[in-house]
Design an enzyme around this catalytic site. Sequence first.
Site, mmCIF file in Angstrom:
data_model
loop_
_atom_site.group_PDB
_atom_site.id
_atom_site.type_symbol
_atom_site.label_atom_id
_atom_site.label_comp_id
_atom_site.label_asym_id
_atom_site.label_seq_id
_atom_site.Cartn_x
_atom_site.Cartn_y
_atom_site.Cartn_z
ATOM 1 N N ASP A 8 -21.066 -63.836 -95.028
ATOM 2 C CA ASP A 8 -21.655 -63.537 -93.737
ATOM 3 C C ASP A 8 -21.715 -62.000 -93.650
ATOM 4 O OD1 ASP A 8 -22.307 -63.892 -90.916
ATOM 5 O OD2 ASP A 8 -20.288 -63.138 -90.553
ATOM 6 N N ASP A 10 -22.433 -59.690 -90.400
ATOM 7 C CA ASP A 10 -21.793 -59.100 -89.217
ATOM 8 C C ASP A 10 -20.407 -59.689 -89.004
ATOM 9 O OD1 ASP A 10 -23.892 -57.447 -88.516
ATOM 10 O OD2 ASP A 10 -24.896 -59.006 -87.365
ATOM 11 N N GLY A 45 -22.363 -64.745 -84.733
ATOM 12 C CA GLY A 45 -22.930 -65.703 -85.687
ATOM 13 C C GLY A 45 -24.073 -66.548 -85.126
ATOM 14 N N VAL A 46 -24.333 -66.393 -83.836
ATOM 15 C CA VAL A 46 -25.364 -67.187 -83.148
ATOM 16 C C VAL A 46 -26.706 -66.438 -83.226
ATOM 17 C CG1 VAL A 46 -26.005 -68.092 -80.879
ATOM 18 C CG2 VAL A 46 -23.632 -68.164 -81.618
ATOM 19 N N ARG A 48 -30.489 -64.869 -82.385
ATOM 20 C CA ARG A 48 -30.914 -64.020 -81.263
ATOM 21 C C ARG A 48 -31.332 -64.841 -80.046
ATOM 22 N NH1 ARG A 48 -35.494 -60.176 -83.087
ATOM 23 N NH2 ARG A 48 -33.998 -59.920 -84.790
ATOM 24 N N SER A 116 -28.745 -62.971 -89.082
ATOM 25 C CA SER A 116 -29.499 -61.814 -88.577
ATOM 26 C C SER A 116 -30.844 -61.620 -89.265
ATOM 27 C CB SER A 116 -28.671 -60.544 -88.751
ATOM 28 O OG SER A 116 -29.426 -59.430 -88.343
ATOM 29 N N LYS A 117 -31.848 -61.272 -88.463
ATOM 30 C CA LYS A 117 -33.160 -60.922 -89.013
ATOM 31 C C LYS A 117 -33.165 -59.449 -89.435
ATOM 32 C CE LYS A 117 -35.877 -64.431 -86.787
ATOM 33 N NZ LYS A 117 -36.782 -64.837 -85.729
ATOM 34 N N ASN A 118 -32.083 -58.753 -89.127
ATOM 35 C CA ASN A 118 -31.977 -57.325 -89.479
ATOM 36 C C ASN A 118 -31.079 -57.095 -90.694
ATOM 37 O OD1 ASN A 118 -33.475 -56.071 -87.184
ATOM 38 N ND2 ASN A 118 -31.921 -57.145 -85.983
ATOM 39 N N ASP A 170 -16.540 -64.955 -90.384
ATOM 40 C CA ASP A 170 -15.651 -64.522 -89.290
ATOM 41 C C ASP A 170 -15.871 -65.358 -88.023
ATOM 42 O OD1 ASP A 170 -18.264 -63.318 -88.764
ATOM 43 O OD2 ASP A 170 -17.244 -62.298 -87.112
HETATM 44 P P1 B16 Z 1 -30.400 -60.478 -85.087
HETATM 45 P P2 B16 Z 1 -24.130 -62.853 -88.900
HETATM 46 C C1 B16 Z 1 -25.393 -62.625 -86.565
HETATM 47 O O1 B16 Z 1 -25.091 -62.133 -87.827
HETATM 48 C C2 B16 Z 1 -24.557 -61.946 -85.488
HETATM 49 O O2 B16 Z 1 -23.184 -62.236 -85.654
HETATM 50 C C3 B16 Z 1 -25.000 -62.431 -84.142
HETATM 51 O O3 B16 Z 1 -24.251 -61.795 -83.125
HETATM 52 C C4 B16 Z 1 -26.503 -62.163 -83.950
HETATM 53 O O4 B16 Z 1 -26.975 -62.658 -82.710
HETATM 54 C C5 B16 Z 1 -27.277 -62.825 -85.094
HETATM 55 O O5 B16 Z 1 -26.773 -62.338 -86.333
HETATM 56 C C6 B16 Z 1 -28.756 -62.545 -85.019
HETATM 57 O O6 B16 Z 1 -28.980 -61.189 -85.255
HETATM 58 O O7 B16 Z 1 -30.700 -60.350 -83.642
HETATM 59 O O8 B16 Z 1 -30.171 -59.146 -85.782
HETATM 60 O O9 B16 Z 1 -31.416 -61.309 -85.819
HETATM 61 O O10 B16 Z 1 -22.740 -62.813 -88.326
HETATM 62 O O11 B16 Z 1 -24.655 -64.260 -89.127
HETATM 63 O O12 B16 Z 1 -24.292 -61.951 -90.115
HETATM 64 MG MG MG Z 2 -20.458 -63.000 -88.516
#
Ligand code: B16
Ligand code: MG
Length: 212
Positions: A8, A10, A45-46, A48, A116-118, A170
């Site tokens: 993972d 973030d 982990g959720v 957007r 995350s899309k980022n 996490d």
């Molecule tokens: P984005 P992970 C997740 O990353 C984040 O924990 C979560 O808080 C966020 O909403 C999600 O990515 C979407 O991110 O807006 O950047 O697409 O923990 O799965 O690496």
């Molecule tokens: Mg995470």
Amino acid sequence: MEKGIIFDLDGVIVFTDRFHYKAWKKLADEYGIYFDEVINNRLRGVSRMDSLEIILERYEGAPLSAQEKEKMAEKKNETYKEYLKEMTPADVTDEVRDTLKELRKRGYKLAIGSSSKNATFILEQVKLTDAFDKISDGNNITKSKPDPEVFVKAAEFLGIPAEDCAVVEDAEAGIDAAKAAGMIACGIGDAAGYDRIDVRLSTFADLLEQFK
Ligand code: B16
Ligand code: MG
């Protein structure tokens, strides 16, 4: 036989919680929605859009169309991306870099499995893209954690069967996703105390004890 480890992003490799929080807080304030760090923890982990729905539980204004919600999420992401530009290689510890290098040296294939899309942008900012063989992220999935899709795709990208992959997470949603994928679930940080984990990691370097 090749084995894979899926990370993972973030909360495991980097810590962007504070940026997510500040960006959601700005949006929530604009709409007069109550939002605090406790609610923010539920967003870990959720995806957007699912995160936005959690924030909207406290929304008391006029009904919002799907289009308006898309706009809100986009707005949050623009703010979030501005914060991400502040990230540098110093945002990844030597412990993480050295452990990843050593695992690869031992023959493991490494992937990112992030909602995350980022993810790609973050990895570029911290100069860690080359540490991974494949990236599965929010751009190649239709269902977010706890659905196993992001990890199933990561294993497919690596070309390794699910049962030969482990996941490092996490978030409880991520552990549930790993279990649903039939993978070994390693919990770190907040997920270290979750009763569904197979392996408890106190530190990132503990991976070297687990994966010889
Ligand atoms: P984005 P992970 C997740 O990353 C984040 O924990 C979560 O808080 C966020 O909403 C999600 O990515 C979407 O991110 O807006 O950047 O697409 O923990 O799965 O690496
Ligand atoms: Mg995470």
